[in-house]
Write a protein that holds these residues in place. Structure first.
Motif, PDB file in Angstrom:
ATOM      1  N   GLU A   1      77.816 -17.895   4.029  1.00 25.02           N
ATOM      2  CA  GLU A   1      76.948 -18.059   3.846  1.00 25.02           C
ATOM      3  C   GLU A   1      76.610 -18.147   1.800  1.00 25.02           C
ATOM      4  O   GLU A   1      76.664 -18.881   1.552  1.00 25.02           O
ATOM      5  N   ARG A   2      75.911 -16.828   1.869  1.00 26.65           N
ATOM      6  CA  ARG A   2      75.529 -16.423   0.680  1.00 26.65           C
ATOM      7  C   ARG A   2      77.003 -16.338  -0.511  1.00 26.65           C
ATOM      8  O   ARG A   2      76.680 -16.684  -1.727  1.00 26.65           O
ATOM      9  N   LEU A   3      78.176 -16.175   0.172  1.00 24.81           N
ATOM     10  CA  LEU A   3      79.665 -16.090  -1.435  1.00 24.81           C
ATOM     11  C   LEU A   3      79.517 -17.692  -1.434  1.00 24.81           C
ATOM     12  O   LEU A   3      79.817 -17.706  -3.079  1.00 24.81           O
ATOM     13  N   ALA A   4      79.269 -18.596  -0.769  1.00 24.31           N
ATOM     14  CA  ALA A   4      79.939 -20.224  -0.563  1.00 24.31           C
ATOM     15  C   ALA A   4      78.521 -20.097  -1.762  1.00 24.31           C
ATOM     16  O   ALA A   4      78.587 -21.535  -2.951  1.00 24.31           O
ATOM     17  N   LEU A   5      77.211 -19.972  -1.525  1.00 21.06           N
ATOM     18  CA  LEU A   5      76.633 -20.010  -2.758  1.00 21.06           C
ATOM     19  C   LEU A   5      76.055 -19.526  -3.563  1.00 21.06           C
ATOM     20  O   LEU A   5      75.951 -20.440  -4.716  1.00 21.06           O
TER      21      LEU A   5
ATOM     22  N   GLU B   1      71.505   8.471  10.330  1.00 18.03           N
ATOM     23  CA  GLU B   1      70.690   8.111   9.906  1.00 18.03           C
ATOM     24  C   GLU B   1      70.193   6.588   9.806  1.00 18.03           C
ATOM     25  O   GLU B   1      69.482   6.122  10.402  1.00 18.03           O
ATOM     26  N   ALA B   2      71.610   5.963   9.985  1.00 22.15           N
ATOM     27  CA  ALA B   2      71.544   4.632  10.059  1.00 22.15           C
ATOM     28  C   ALA B   2      72.150   4.231  12.179  1.00 22.15           C
ATOM     29  O   ALA B   2      71.502   2.987  12.575  1.00 22.15           O
ATOM     30  N   MET B   3      73.007   5.139  12.390  1.00 22.86           N
ATOM     31  CA  MET B   3      72.305   5.545  13.928  1.00 22.86           C
ATOM     32  C   MET B   3      71.266   5.870  14.616  1.00 22.86           C
ATOM     33  O   MET B   3      70.907   5.923  15.360  1.00 22.86           O
ATOM     34  N   ASN B   4      70.646   6.272  13.452  1.00 20.92           N
ATOM     35  CA  ASN B   4      69.287   6.596  14.267  1.00 20.92           C
ATOM     36  C   ASN B   4      68.636   5.559  13.987  1.00 20.92           C
ATOM     37  O   ASN B   4      66.945   5.773  14.272  1.00 20.92           O
ATOM     38  N   SER B   5      68.568   4.450  12.520  1.00 20.69           N
ATOM     39  CA  SER B   5      67.373   3.782  12.533  1.00 20.69           C
ATOM     40  C   SER B   5      67.141   2.994  13.774  1.00 20.69           C
ATOM     41  O   SER B   5      67.931   2.414  15.079  1.00 20.69           O
ATOM     42  N   LYS B   6      65.652   2.550  13.652  1.00 25.98           N
ATOM     43  CA  LYS B   6      64.921   1.068  14.615  1.00 25.98           C
ATOM     44  C   LYS B   6      65.657  -0.093  14.278  1.00 25.98           C
ATOM     45  O   LYS B   6      64.948  -0.852  15.202  1.00 25.98           O
ATOM     46  N   LYS B   7      65.904  -0.238  13.677  1.00 21.79           N
ATOM     47  CA  LYS B   7      65.581  -1.605  12.837  1.00 21.79           C
ATOM     48  C   LYS B   7      66.886  -2.768  13.656  1.00 21.79           C
ATOM     49  O   LYS B   7      67.483  -2.157  14.426  1.00 21.79           O
ATOM     50  N   PRO B   8      66.303  -3.905  14.515  1.00 24.45           N
ATOM     51  CA  PRO B   8      67.678  -4.209  14.939  1.00 24.45           C
ATOM     52  C   PRO B   8      68.763  -4.191  14.056  1.00 24.45           C
ATOM     53  O   PRO B   8      68.827  -4.682  13.432  1.00 24.45           O
ATOM     54  N   ARG B   9      69.945  -4.162  15.764  1.00 22.66           N
ATOM     55  CA  ARG B   9      71.102  -4.356  15.151  1.00 22.66           C
ATOM     56  C   ARG B   9      71.698  -5.829  15.117  1.00 22.66           C
ATOM     57  O   ARG B   9      70.990  -7.063  15.310  1.00 22.66           O
ATOM     58  N   ILE B  10      72.448  -6.076  13.535  1.00 18.87           N
ATOM     59  CA  ILE B  10      73.338  -7.355  14.127  1.00 18.87           C
ATOM     60  C   ILE B  10      74.886  -7.078  14.406  1.00 18.87           C
ATOM     61  O   ILE B  10      75.234  -6.859  13.640  1.00 18.87           O
ATOM     62  N   PRO B  11      74.327  -8.272  15.130  1.00 24.02           N
ATOM     63  CA  PRO B  11      76.241  -8.428  15.233  1.00 24.02           C
ATOM     64  C   PRO B  11      77.217  -8.420  14.509  1.00 24.02           C
ATOM     65  O   PRO B  11      76.874  -9.230  13.536  1.00 24.02           O
ATOM     66  N   HIS B  12      78.233  -8.600  14.742  1.00 28.82           N
ATOM     67  CA  HIS B  12      79.531  -8.241  13.597  1.00 28.82           C
ATOM     68  C   HIS B  12      79.875  -9.260  12.998  1.00 28.82           C
ATOM     69  O   HIS B  12      79.545 -10.242  11.625  1.00 28.82           O
ATOM     70  N   ASP B  13      79.601 -10.606  14.008  1.00 26.72           N
ATOM     71  CA  ASP B  13      80.306 -11.950  13.509  1.00 26.72           C
ATOM     72  C   ASP B  13      79.010 -12.674  13.098  1.00 26.72           C
ATOM     73  O   ASP B  13      79.421 -13.324  12.326  1.00 26.72           O
ATOM     74  N   GLU B  14      77.558 -13.006  13.760  1.00 32.96           N
ATOM     75  CA  GLU B  14      76.806 -13.228  12.594  1.00 32.96           C
ATOM     76  C   GLU B  14      75.864 -12.199  11.508  1.00 32.96           C
ATOM     77  O   GLU B  14      76.075 -13.207  10.610  1.00 32.96           O
ATOM     78  N   PHE B  15      76.973 -11.486  10.748  1.00 27.48           N
ATOM     79  CA  PHE B  15      76.779 -10.872   9.340  1.00 27.48           C
ATOM     80  C   PHE B  15      77.638 -11.068   9.368  1.00 27.48           C
ATOM     81  O   PHE B  15      77.647 -11.562   7.982  1.00 27.48           O
TER      82      PHE B  15
END
Length: 64
Positions: free
Chosen positions: A55-59, A35-49
């Protein structure tokens, strides 16, 4: 109606109590991956993720 005998799996070898539970998890997991591989949602590069999560953990650490 067919009755299947379920063998108990060794907890050192498997996280599942029976082979049937293991098989059911494998099917569920493979379905989710497909399902994830077939998803049309935009991909997020690993480094960006990784950066977003840091940032979320720091917050969260600031507010804890």
């Amino acid at each position: 109606m067919q009755i299947m005998k379920t063998a108990t799996l060794d907890p050192i070898v498997s996280a599942f109590e029976t082979q049937e539970h293991s098989n059911a998890y494998d099917i569920w997991f493979k379905t989710k991956v497909q399902e994830a591989m077939n998803s049309k949602k935009p991909r997020i590069p690993h480094d960006e993720f990784v950066k977003l999560m840091q940032e979320r953990l720091a917050l969260l650490q600031k507010t804890a």
